[in-house]
Design an enzyme around this catalytic site. Structure first.
Site, PDB file in Angstrom:
ATOM      1  N   GLY A 142      -5.182-110.430  -6.173  1.00 40.50           N
ATOM      2  CA  GLY A 142      -6.330-109.752  -6.766  1.00 40.50           C
ATOM      3  C   GLY A 142      -7.340-110.798  -7.204  1.00 40.50           C
ATOM      4  O   GLY A 142      -6.975-111.939  -7.494  1.00 40.50           O
ATOM      5  N   THR A 143      -8.584-110.400  -7.259  1.00 42.34           N
ATOM      6  CA  THR A 143      -9.610-111.402  -7.554  1.00 42.34           C
ATOM      7  C   THR A 143     -10.342-111.119  -8.863  1.00 42.34           C
ATOM      8  O   THR A 143      -9.747-111.231  -9.917  1.00 42.34           O
ATOM      9  CB  THR A 143     -10.577-111.539  -6.368  1.00 42.34           C
ATOM     10  N   THR A 144     -11.588-110.728  -8.817  1.00 39.09           N
ATOM     11  CA  THR A 144     -12.454-110.866  -9.982  1.00 39.09           C
ATOM     12  C   THR A 144     -12.354-109.710 -10.979  1.00 39.09           C
ATOM     13  O   THR A 144     -12.426-108.534 -10.611  1.00 39.09           O
ATOM     14  CB  THR A 144     -13.924-110.998  -9.518  1.00 39.09           C
TER      15      THR A 144
ATOM     16  N   ALA B 259     -13.638-113.261  -1.399  1.00 39.10           N
ATOM     17  CA  ALA B 259     -12.433-112.559  -1.836  1.00 39.10           C
ATOM     18  C   ALA B 259     -12.729-111.415  -2.791  1.00 39.10           C
ATOM     19  O   ALA B 259     -11.835-110.639  -3.128  1.00 39.10           O
ATOM     20  CB  ALA B 259     -11.469-113.547  -2.501  1.00 39.10           C
TER      21      ALA B 259
END
Length: 281
Positions: free
Chosen positions: A53-55, A228
């Site tokens: 998972g990113t931001t 991403a």
């Protein structure tokens, strides 16, 4: 008196009278292999083929805090999932968001939710915001072995402090370091770009709705520069998860509400691709 084992069927007496208000400690004493951080670390660093998972972002406003996250999970250069959720209710007055290894992060969220509920049932009261933040730091620290092998989870915790009547934000490092942030913060691969947007858009007098709009703007900027991070997907109807925590408790914004914010951001980018500008003076 009948033994605990006979009273509660085949359950060991440990279940009938746990001597700790921490569910994590209880689980660690009874079945430690079920804890995310107690698994045997891989012998070598894990590659990029595991979804990450990113931001995630958080913004405070008078009387509360908003937490938001994009919906993309990546595995190397491939989009592993387009609609993953990274923002969750921790308890009635707090939220947790995750960045990093998705599978371990989701386990950590579920364990943290049970940890807070277990404490409340055992003690008859909820933990303070700082107490919740400290409990989460312990869980992150327990995952250090996995983090050293490339399976790090870095959460963002936010809660409403009843004594102060304000929202508070806490960030973490992979070793379990806990840091209280002022006003706003962001974690994940696109966090540098999101934080730049937050710096320009944050105001001390934001309303809850405007704080949500700031979060969506920041996530859009992150997606604009970080491959991403996923931006609003209007064709599929996939929008960021946005939740607020106030004196009225945790509230996840509905799809219609977030969709309206996302469409407003996208429409505005047609006129100004770089997003809204902050006044110079």
């Amino acid at each position: 008196m009948a033994s605990h084992d006979s009273q509660f069927g085949r359950l060991p007496g440990l279940f009938a009278s746990p001597d700790t208000s921490s569910f994590t400690e209880f689980l660690g004493s009874y079945s430690p292999e079920l804890l995310p951080g107690r698994r045997t670390p891989p012998s070598s660093r894990v590659g990029d083929d595991i979804p990450h998972g990113t931001t995630i972002v958080a913004v405070s406003f008078p009387g509360g805090v908003v937490v938001a996250g994009d919906r993309r999970a990546t595995a190397g250069n491939v989009i592993a999932q387009r609609d993953i959720e990274k923002v969750f209710r921790a308890d009635e007055f707090s939220a947790i968001a995750i960045a990093g290894t998705a599978g371990i992060g989701l386990e950590m969220v579920r364990l943290f939710q049970v940890e807070l509920e277990h404490y409340e049932k055992r003690e008859g009261r909820t933990l303070s915001v700082e107490g919740k933040a400290n409990r989460l730091a312990t869980m992150v620290r327990q995952n250090l072995g996995m983090a050293m092998q490339g399976l790090a989870v870095v959460p963002l915790f936010a809660g409403y402090d009843e004594e102060r009547d304000e929202g508070r934000i806490f960030s973490y490092d992979p070793a379990g370091g806990r840091y209280e942030e002022r006003d706003f913060y962001s974690v994940g691969s696109g966090s540098v770009f999101a934080r730049g947007a937050l710096k320009k858009l944050y105001r001390e007098d934001l309303s809850a709705e405007d704080a949500g709009l700031v979060c969506v703007q920041a996530l859009y900027d992150a997606a604009d520069d970080d491959s991403a991070t996923g931006g609003p997907d209007l064709t599929r109807g996939i929008f960021p998860v946005v939740a607020s925590v106030t004196s009225e408790g945790y509230r996840r914004l509905g799809e219609d509400e977030v969709g309206a914010l996302a469409r407003a951001v996208v429409d505005g980018r047609y006129e100004s691709p770089g997003g809204p500008t902050a006044p110079l003076r």
